[in-house]
Design a protein around this motif. Sequence first.
Motif, PDB file in Angstrom:
ATOM      1  N   ILE A 283       0.867  -1.180   0.000  1.00  0.00           N
ATOM      2  CA  ILE A 283       0.000   0.000   0.000  1.00  0.00           C
ATOM      3  C   ILE A 283       0.906   1.233   0.000  1.00  0.00           C
ATOM      4  O   ILE A 283       1.826   1.337   0.818  1.00  0.00           O
ATOM      5  CB  ILE A 283      -0.901   0.047   1.259  1.00  0.00           C
ATOM      6  CG1 ILE A 283      -1.543  -1.311   1.542  1.00  0.00           C
ATOM      7  CG2 ILE A 283      -1.928   1.169   1.140  1.00  0.00           C
ATOM      8  CD1 ILE A 283      -2.789  -1.639   0.841  1.00  0.00           C
ATOM      9  N   PHE A 284       0.631   2.128  -0.915  1.00  0.00           N
ATOM     10  CA  PHE A 284       1.371   3.384  -1.014  1.00  0.00           C
ATOM     11  C   PHE A 284       0.499   4.506  -0.457  1.00  0.00           C
ATOM     12  O   PHE A 284      -0.683   4.588  -0.784  1.00  0.00           O
ATOM     13  CB  PHE A 284       1.720   3.696  -2.471  1.00  0.00           C
ATOM     14  CG  PHE A 284       2.673   2.686  -3.081  1.00  0.00           C
ATOM     15  CD1 PHE A 284       2.226   1.424  -3.454  1.00  0.00           C
ATOM     16  CD2 PHE A 284       4.002   3.002  -3.284  1.00  0.00           C
ATOM     17  CE1 PHE A 284       3.088   0.492  -4.003  1.00  0.00           C
ATOM     18  CE2 PHE A 284       4.879   2.074  -3.837  1.00  0.00           C
ATOM     19  CZ  PHE A 284       4.419   0.816  -4.193  1.00  0.00           C
ATOM     20  N   VAL A 285       1.120   5.339   0.370  1.00  0.00           N
ATOM     21  CA  VAL A 285       0.399   6.473   0.946  1.00  0.00           C
ATOM     22  C   VAL A 285       1.192   7.727   0.589  1.00  0.00           C
ATOM     23  O   VAL A 285       2.393   7.798   0.872  1.00  0.00           O
ATOM     24  CB  VAL A 285       0.293   6.342   2.485  1.00  0.00           C
ATOM     25  CG1 VAL A 285      -0.411   7.551   3.089  1.00  0.00           C
ATOM     26  CG2 VAL A 285      -0.439   5.056   2.864  1.00  0.00           C
ATOM     27  N   SER A 286       0.541   8.693  -0.063  1.00  0.00           N
ATOM     28  CA  SER A 286       1.238   9.935  -0.438  1.00  0.00           C
ATOM     29  C   SER A 286       0.638  11.108   0.310  1.00  0.00           C
ATOM     30  O   SER A 286      -0.580  11.201   0.469  1.00  0.00           O
ATOM     31  CB  SER A 286       1.088  10.227  -1.930  1.00  0.00           C
ATOM     32  OG  SER A 286       1.587   9.175  -2.689  1.00  0.00           O
ATOM     33  N   GLY A 287       1.519  11.999   0.733  1.00  0.00           N
ATOM     34  CA  GLY A 287       1.076  13.218   1.399  1.00  0.00           C
ATOM     35  C   GLY A 287       1.933  14.377   0.952  1.00  0.00           C
ATOM     36  O   GLY A 287       3.047  14.185   0.440  1.00  0.00           O
TER      37      GLY A 287
END
Length: 428
Positions: A283-287
Amino acid sequence: MKPVRIGIVGFGAVGRATASIISQHVDLIERRSRIRLEVTVICRRSGVRPQDIPDGARFVSDWRELVAAPDVDIVVEVMGGTDQSLQLVRAALEGGKPVVTANKNLLAEHGDALFALAASRNLPIGFEASVASSIPIVRVIHESTTGDRLSAVYGIMNGTANYILTQMEDRGIEFDKALKEAQEEGYAEADPSLDIDGVDSRDKLCILARMAFGGRLNISRIPTCGIRQIRAADVRAVNRLDSTIRLIGSAENTESGVEVSVRPWMVSRHSMLARVRGVNNAIFVSGSKIGTQMFYGRGAGGDATGAVVVSDLIEIGRDLVQGHLRARSAVGFVDSPEMKICENPRPVRWYLGLNVKDQRGVVARVAEVIARYDIHLESLGQEPRMSKDELSLGITVEAVSEPLICRAVDEINALQFLTRPVLLLRIE
Ligand code: HSE
């Protein structure tokens, strides 16, 4: 030390693993977490072999009995489905008992009502195991990234589908054989269509997007396409473009709303997504401040999921022992606005896998449809030496929006020389 007493409803791969991990790790848990867990009651509609009942526990066939039992402090729901499980979780919360569940289907469909009920009773629902099994992504989004504005959450969210795709790629086997193996390994849902048709990924994505972007999202608004239609020939054709196929759930928070979908993507063989193999999830999480982070690990299987159920039990058990039982964050479920969905997704590149009966003018007819929609062809390839009854053509096109490519594909699907519907892959 007074034990925290656990009742488990559902005694399939995850329920059995949960009981067995508690019994194997009881002392370790006590040393690390200062609480003692004990399984006191188990419930399964279809019955349990006597030798599978954990020492000191008893079996009941009606979950109502388990929920009401005075020697159950926390209820574990690992039965799956959305009917009985909904009633069960409701009854547990109404009876003042915290719940731990691995059921993403239940939370994606009924999370609003259940988290509201839990909040009104100030009781926790532990659901880390519901998304991506061993990967602690719920905590990451609820606790570790709350200082940032998240712009995207995407990735490989179904272990069974990933296992199938990588087995087809590595061994050239057909879809059905790979699915059968995934079922034998205990990765697939009881109804494997949930895995292969993208429904399980959709439910997980729905939960993650709600938490990440803080809005309510009905699952019916997530366009969902699975991998059932993919054949070994498609995988070979994509491999020839130095790429491979992954089933991706993706939610991006853009200025014009959230772009959300589950569909198979064509990804470069050198990409991070391609390197996620077998039953693993990523799972990739971008902020805006944290950049993009990748969380990787086992995405299915009794032990991996059971271990996370146990971690939720420990956390809730600690609060219980200390008399601090409280509802957990339910951002995206309780008191949250409806999420705005982007109606005009940004253009992206696409791969079209065609299987056709060989005849003169096939390529010209397909190219004519594509040109009429003002879509630019990027590449076109044909697998050599295939049977004239089923030729495989692979086409890539320049960036266009999903609705436009879908209209062109609908028209191509109506061409009489097609032997099966076009395989449409979004290009990473
Ligand atoms: N059947 C699921 C999967 C496991 O294959 O990912 C639990 O979510």
